[in-house]
Every structure is written in C-alpha cells, then in structure tokens.
Design a protein around this motif. Structure first.
Motif, PDB file in Angstrom:
ATOM      1  N   ASP A 101       0.860  -1.190   0.000  1.00  0.00           N
ATOM      2  CA  ASP A 101       0.000   0.000   0.000  1.00  0.00           C
ATOM      3  C   ASP A 101       0.896   1.239   0.000  1.00  0.00           C
ATOM      4  O   ASP A 101       1.522   1.555   1.009  1.00  0.00           O
ATOM      5  CB  ASP A 101      -0.888  -0.052   1.257  1.00  0.00           C
ATOM      6  CG  ASP A 101      -1.706   1.224   1.466  1.00  0.00           C
ATOM      7  OD1 ASP A 101      -1.856   2.008   0.521  1.00  0.00           O
ATOM      8  OD2 ASP A 101      -2.206   1.407   2.597  1.00  0.00           O
TER       9      ASP A 101
ATOM     10  N   LYS B 288       3.019   0.823   3.321  1.00  0.00           N
ATOM     11  CA  LYS B 288       2.730  -0.286   4.235  1.00  0.00           C
ATOM     12  C   LYS B 288       2.797  -1.603   3.483  1.00  0.00           C
ATOM     13  O   LYS B 288       2.349  -1.682   2.338  1.00  0.00           O
ATOM     14  CB  LYS B 288       1.332  -0.133   4.833  1.00  0.00           C
ATOM     15  CG  LYS B 288       1.171   1.111   5.669  1.00  0.00           C
ATOM     16  CD  LYS B 288      -0.259   1.280   6.137  1.00  0.00           C
ATOM     17  CE  LYS B 288      -0.499   2.698   6.608  1.00  0.00           C
ATOM     18  NZ  LYS B 288      -1.866   3.132   6.396  1.00  0.00           N
TER      19      LYS B 288
ATOM     20  N   ASP C 129     -12.888   4.413   5.535  1.00  0.00           N
ATOM     21  CA  ASP C 129     -11.476   4.373   5.907  1.00  0.00           C
ATOM     22  C   ASP C 129     -10.988   5.814   6.062  1.00  0.00           C
ATOM     23  O   ASP C 129     -10.877   6.542   5.077  1.00  0.00           O
ATOM     24  CB  ASP C 129     -10.689   3.634   4.816  1.00  0.00           C
ATOM     25  CG  ASP C 129      -9.184   3.599   5.086  1.00  0.00           C
ATOM     26  OD1 ASP C 129      -8.748   4.045   6.171  1.00  0.00           O
ATOM     27  OD2 ASP C 129      -8.436   3.126   4.200  1.00  0.00           O
TER      28      ASP C 129
HETATM   29 MG   LIG Z   1      -4.816   4.409   3.756  1.00  0.00          MG
END
Ligand SMILES: [Mg+2]
Ligand SMILES: Nc1ncnc2c1ncn2[C@@H]1O[C@H](COP(=O)(O)OP(=O)(O)OP(=O)(O)O)[C@@H](O)[C@H]1O
Length: 362
Positions: A24, A31, A205
């Motif tokens: 990500d 990440k 999110d």
């Molecule tokens: Mg994010």
C-alpha cells in the motif's frame, strides 16, 4: 547483483506460491503485509509501515520517486519479508469502480456490453485503462447481469510497478484499495455477510489525506468514493492554531499532552474538524442516510487512523442514525508471533488496505 542474476531472480519470483505481498503506497506511508493461509482463515505473518515525508506525493502525483522506492525497500526489510511478488494497491483519480447491469447473453455478448458500457464511466479514458470486471450475479426477472467494473490508468500503474521493481520486487497484480478493503470486509465478516448484504453497510477508511467511503449492498459495493480530507488537515489546523511544529501537532493529536490528556483547545479543534469532515461525508451518503428512506443504511464500519479521533464514532452514529463499529481485521484474521500488543492495536487501525491486498494469491 549482476543484471543477469537479477533477471533470473525476477523470473524465479514468478514461480513462488502462496499469498502475494500486499503493498500500500499511501500518501503518508508505505505499508506492507504478508499473510499465509490457515485452516479457516489467514494469518498475518509480517507487517511494516514506513512514513513518507509530506511532500513525497502531492495530489496523487509522485514528487519524490527515490523516497518511495527507498520506503518500499525499508518496509520489506523492516518486516523481514523474503517474498518478492507483490499486489500493489491504487486509489484516487487514476482509478474508478462502477456497478451496473447489462443485458444477459452469451459470454462474449456480456463482456462486449460491459466494456462498451464502462467507457462512459472512465474519466481518464478507456483506451489508457486496464479494465477488470466481476459478475456479481443474475437478475433473472429483468434478464440482466449485475456487474462491478474496476479500472485504473495503465501509465500510473506502470509507474508504481517500476517503483516496486526498483525496490527489488515483482508486481503480479495491481489492485484497487477499495476492492482490497471490500475483500477483507467480506472475509472478516463472512458470518454476518448475508445480513450486511441485505441491509447494506457503510465502510469508511479515515486515512491521512484520503477518506474512502464504500457502500456495500447485495453482494458488492454500490458506491465507492474518495474524499480529499483526512488526518493531515486536523494536524495542520492544530499546528496553525497552537503555533507548534507539524510533528508536535501530530503528537498532540494522537497522544495528548505529557500526561496523555487531550488539552481542551485541541479537543475543540478536533471537534470542529471532525464536524467539517463529516459534513463532506454526509453529502456523499445523503441518499443512503436520509432517515426513513427505503434506502437508509444503519450499519457502519470504520477503519484508518482517523477512526480513533475522539468523538468520531459518536458523531458518525448520530449522522447515520445507526450503529458504528470498528472494522477490526483481527476479529477473524489470526496473528503470527512477534507482534507486540501496541503493534497489534496499530495494525488493526491502519492495516486494512495492505492486509486486504495481501489476501490475493499468486
Ligand atoms: Mg490508507
Ligand atoms: N490514535 C489516533 N488518533 C487520531 N488520529 C490518528 C491516530 N492514529 C493515527 N491517526 C491519524 O491517522 C492518519 C494515518 O492513518 P492511516 O495510516 O490510516 O492513513 P494512510 O493510509 O497513511 O493515509 P492515506 O490512506 O490517506 O494514504 C494520520 O493522519 C494520523 O495522524
């Protein structure tokens, strides 16, 4: 490494089996997550998050490629990942998803119809896109198929793949973050999925720069939207009003003062920022949260760093007139050893996208 040796390694990497490394490349951090299959679910084996500087990516344009490449290598190294094949997530204006129906027919007819219909929804042009679709199901009474189309801009995806390559990785799949979150949601909440699917669920999110909204109903997302609001705006506001550095402001927001308390002034700033961001979210969700409407959805799951903001859950519950819960991947996903309690808490909050990406198989 000699270039021949490197080519050989790249080639061998393609024959690895198992889960892909979820990668990500967010606006504020890179990440990575590696999972393995267990009897009933998956286990998170490795995870790392490496922060990016504020100017590394601006408005979805990568400004500092070397920093991104370095952060990817560092994340892989920090997590102790040996695997080389990745699934990269993309989001923002270079991606789109759309759910619609096409007339039923032969496989070719359906595909033709899907691609033809998709063109009008792709803002960056179908010719420059990679288009993928998923047939959710048949609606026999209308003689149509219900489909979800996902598209991304090829040149941007290739750029991301080049970064991964320069960090020594081989990209097998480029996924959309919204689909990674959706896949993870379907897996973690499999037991309640029929209910969520019938009643609908709003998944949000709360990232650093982006707030991602997914409305999931009848087996797939019916709406996905990314807003340019997030935690950074709140930190900047604290920085401005309190006259502190960005880092100090970030610390104050996340951990409070030296006693771990949030000073009243900070609470005030957070409250007003949360209210502003929720007003943006309300505009997107109006159709689904209007009280008493037949489309009203009262289930909501939240993830991302901003989900932890004081007052967020309560304000959101008020907004949708329903039930807000934390979307915690570890309600189902198992954990490898080596994670401390704090790490687990942190990963549960910020890990949905990389873990979702890591669900994909080679
Ligand atoms: Mg994010
Ligand atoms: N406990 C906390 N309370 C409030 N805010 C927090 C907390 N922990 C993290 N944050 C904020 O959440 C954000 C980071 O969350 P997350 O890792 O989900 O974002 P990201 O994925 O890097 O961002 P994006 O998705 O926009 O690229 C930062 O703005 C951070 O300040």
């Amino acid at each position: 490494m000699s270039s021949l040796m490197k080519q050989y390694k790249d080639l061998m990497a393609q024959f690895e089996k198992g889960q892909l490394v979820g990668l990500d490349i967010g606006l504020s951090a890179v990440k990575v997550a590696v999972l393995s299959k267990t009897k009933k679910t998956f286990k998170l084996d490795k995870f790392a998050s490496i922060p990016l500087s504020e100017a590394a990516i601006i408005e979805d344009e990568v400004q500092k490629p070397e920093e991104i490449i370095h952060a990817i290598s560092q994340a892989i190294h920090t997590a102790g990942i040996k695997k080389k094949i990745v699934n990269i997530g993309m989001d923002g204006p270079n991606t789109m998803t759309k759910r619609f129906q096409v007339p039923d027919g032969t496989k070719e007819e359906v595909e033709d119809n899907i691609l033809w219909e998709s063109e009008q929804y792709i803002p960056f042009g179908a010719d420059d896109s990679e288009i993928d679709y998923h047939i959710i199901g048949d609606i026999p009474e209308d003689d149509v198929k219900d489909v979800l189309v996902a598209a991304l801009r090829i040149d941007v995806a290739e750029k991301y793949m080049d970064y991964a390559k320069d960090a020594g990785l081989f990209t097998k799949v480029v996924d959309l973050n919204v689909l990674a979150i959706t896949n993870l949601f379907e897996h973690v909440y499999e037991k309640d999925l029929d209910l969520y699917s019938d009643e609908g669920v709003i998944i949000i999110d709360f990232g650093a720069q982006t707030t991602t909204i997914i409305v999931y109903k009848n087996g797939a997302p019916v709406l996905t939207r990314e807003l340019n609001v997030g935690g950074v705006l709140i930190t900047e506001e604290i920085q401005r009003i309190m006259g502190v550095s960005y880092e100090e402001a970030e610390d104050l927001k996340t951990f409070g003062d030296e006693n771990g308390n949030l000073p009243e002034e900070i609470v005030g700033i957070i409250d007003s920022q949360v209210a502003e961001q929720l007003a943006e979210i309300k505009k997107v969700l109006n159709f689904y949260i209007a009280a008493g409407s037949s489309e009203q959805i009262v289930n909501c799951l939240i993830t991302g760093g901003g989900a932890k903001l004081p007052g967020m859950m309560e304000e959101l519950a008020d907004l949708i007139g329903g039930d807000v819960k934390i979307f915690n991947p570890f309600e189902r996903i198992e954990l490898g050893k080596n994670f401390s309690k704090e790490e687990i808490q942190k990963i549960a909050t910020i890990g949905a996208v990389p873990i979702g990406l890591g669900l994909r198989l080679v």
